[in-house]
Design an enzyme around this catalytic site. Sequence first.
Site: not given
Length: 415
Positions: A144, A172-174, A177
């Site tokens: 992230d 960034a991860d979310l 996703g």
Amino acid sequence: MRSSDREPLSGIRVLDLCRVVSGPFATMQLGDLGADIVKIEDPRHGDESRRYGPPFVAGESAYFLSVNRNKRSCAIDLKSAAGRDAVLGLASVADVVIENFRPGTLDKWGLGFEVLRLKKPDIILCSISGFGRTGRDAERPGYDLILQGESGVMDITGDPDGPPTKVGTSIADLVTGLYASQSVLAALMRRERSGEGGRVDVSMLDAMASLLTFNAGMYFASGESPKRRGNVHPTISPYEPFEVRDGWINVGVANDKFWTSFCAVIGRSDLLDDARFETAPRRAANRDALVAILSPIFASNSRAEWLQALASAGIPCGAIKTVGEVCETAQLTERGMIQTVRHPVVGDVRFIARPTRFEDEPPRPSTAPPILGEHTREVLSEWLGWTNERLERLASEGAFGDVGKKFVPPSMSIP
């Protein structure tokens, strides 16, 4: 396992080969919509995020608990021949496989797309990675923080005179996703029409770069990169936070109509005749002078007083709340957004539910995040029809770990 024909994705089976955040957040979105999510974890340690903390609650990571509801856990060793065969068997009856290993890892383990497609011709494989499956950076690992920087988002976040600043959540991860779950839904729709599966490639860099929107537009139009603006808007003022007597509030005076009402609320109708502030562009150009006038005015009253006065005049405004205040806010509670589930180890676990609802119904009750390997035998029996004798034989071969083995957190926490 939740089972309801009223859930949009009821009957969809998802094999989850993900860990940490981006992939687990994607599969949680699908699980929240009713898909049957089977999470494959390393029998020795499980998902790495099981070790992320503090805090740990009864040995379970709060981090892991936050992105793994509505799933079942199977502890299967992907590197063993028996474990690989078990996963291939599960893939052969799944609708979707989602993974977020570095590109090429599944191929190395004999679980790549071509192998999966032989087992299930209409399988959908969604691969999440830092930089995508192609391009010169495809092999780079992605986390992230790294992608917040590589995407330009950090460079436009923070005080103009301060350093680049990361967003306060794993954005960034979310967002990756979310794009992954959206892409899976689109692939399922395409398969419904054509009968064809296929592979989906979701890159964290691509996802984050897409958020640049008007910032990228400004660069393409001018050839100049936008600079950090802190909390101010490039074309609107006052549209920013102000410190009040007991905290902070946001005020959004986004047009001339609001400006007229705003000046009346703060008792400064004389500002309407100030040439520096007579139009929105002029207010933006003279922001420093305007903020110097407004700051002491806002500091004179409390958050509640200002929010009531501004809201009564129809001016967009809001408190800058702590995470704790948000988690306890009446608006979320009244909409059924704060849910509680019973976890076999932790006890009651609270979380913020899915934000989407259908026919105005609040989100349905969820199942608790799983213990490592809690459902291994259950899933292999249910999805593949394996007998107890076969399960015992494979367990003795090291294909999967102890059912429900409790993780003991390390003495040193992982940042």
